[in-house]
Design an enzyme around this catalytic site. Structure first.
Site, mmCIF file in Angstrom:
data_model
loop_
_atom_site.group_PDB
_atom_site.id
_atom_site.type_symbol
_atom_site.label_atom_id
_atom_site.label_comp_id
_atom_site.label_asym_id
_atom_site.label_seq_id
_atom_site.Cartn_x
_atom_site.Cartn_y
_atom_site.Cartn_z
ATOM 1 N N CYS A 1 -8.532 26.016 78.952
ATOM 2 C CA CYS A 1 -8.492 24.920 77.976
ATOM 3 C C CYS A 1 -7.361 25.215 77.002
ATOM 4 O O CYS A 1 -7.416 26.211 76.269
ATOM 5 C CB CYS A 1 -9.830 24.816 77.240
ATOM 6 N N CYS B 1 -6.327 16.861 74.802
ATOM 7 C CA CYS B 1 -6.522 17.847 75.876
ATOM 8 C C CYS B 1 -5.206 18.584 76.055
ATOM 9 O O CYS B 1 -4.188 17.969 76.404
ATOM 10 C CB CYS B 1 -6.942 17.160 77.167
#
Length: 270
Positions: free
Chosen positions: A81, A212
């Protein structure tokens, strides 16, 4: 259990310090924590564990003291991530666990080097994105061709002519499970001018998020291919702010703000 809350361009995370790796963070507990009405609310959980204490990544201990054990909001385990890594780094710095301006973070996608920029932003070396071909996403009955990019986790980045602001991303976009048997993060973006794109994202295991990091890198890769180039610096506008992605011959870099906003005691129990 102690917790902190942080975000990177409004991609938000609950941080659970667990240096000795003794806390059992089940999928059910993660889902409870991330529930925005019955829990704290977050796009995911970052568990802070000494790398040598985790059998999953113990081989990375010589390059990174701390392991980012990242879980999606539904409790599923994720490889990597980008924004989470930047928020994780901010926690390590603020907690005095890292004193250098550049250091490694262990992840399931490999060690990621992070750096504190002069303006206080956190930049992370995301590794070299790998283009694996093309596929299609389906949103509201419309088919959008895209580029399959691996950034430590799978992405499908689709340049579209429809304004991304008008898309309905309340539901999982369709995709080819033969290409993405473990699911995929889907980015839909509008190229805007030179080296700029406006992006929305539906994350595997979390739904639509405000930002993101790995998705921003995948979008930059797809946008660069569209412009006939593979290198350069891209500004990616997301719902929660702006990220900068730099693509060079050997790797990619993601930079942007990362802030901690709260700390407290977790009272949830399964």
């Amino acid at each position: 259990m102690r917790f902190l809350k942080g975000h990177g361009t409004e991609n938000d995370f609950v941080i659970l310090p667990d240096p000795d790796g003794v806390v059992d963070v089940s999928a059910a507990l993660v889902a409870q924590i991330c529930d925005r009405r019955a829990g704290i609310g977050a796009d995911g959980v970052l568990r802070v564990v000494r790398t040598k204490q985790s059998s999953e990544v113990a081989e990375q201990a010589s390059a990174a003291e701390w392991f980012m054990d990242y879980r999606n909001s539904d409790g599923s385990v994720a490889e990597m991530c980008g924004n989470g890594t930047r928020v994780f780094a901010r926690y390590l710095i603020d907690a005095g666990l890292e004193n250098a301006t550049e250091f490694g973070v262990a992840t399931r996608g490999g060690v990621r080097r992070v750096r504190v920029e002069d303006n206080g932003d956190i930049a992370v070396d995301m590794g070299k994105p790998v283009v694996l071909g093309e596929s299609v996403a389906y949103v509201g009955g419309v088919e959008y061709p895209g580029v399959h990019v691996n950034v430590g986790n799978p992405h499908l980045a689709c340049a579209i002519g429809d304004p991304v602001a008008q898309l309905d991303l309340n539901h999982q976009p369709g995709f080819d499970p033969g290409v993405f048997p473990a699911g995929v993060n889907i980015e839909l973006f509008n190229p805007v001018g030179t080296s700029r794109a406006v992006m929305r994202v539906f994350e595997r295991g979390s739904g639509e998020t405000r930002s993101c990091g790995t998705g921003a890198v995948a979008t930059a890769v797809a946008a660069a291919r569209l412009s006939g180039d593979t290198l350069g610096t891209w500004t990616i506008e997301v719902l929660g702010g702006t990220l900068t992605v730099t693509l060079d011959e050997d790797t990619s870099y993601l930079a942007g703000p990362a802030v901690l906003v709260a700390r407290g005691e977790l009272l949830l129990a399964e």
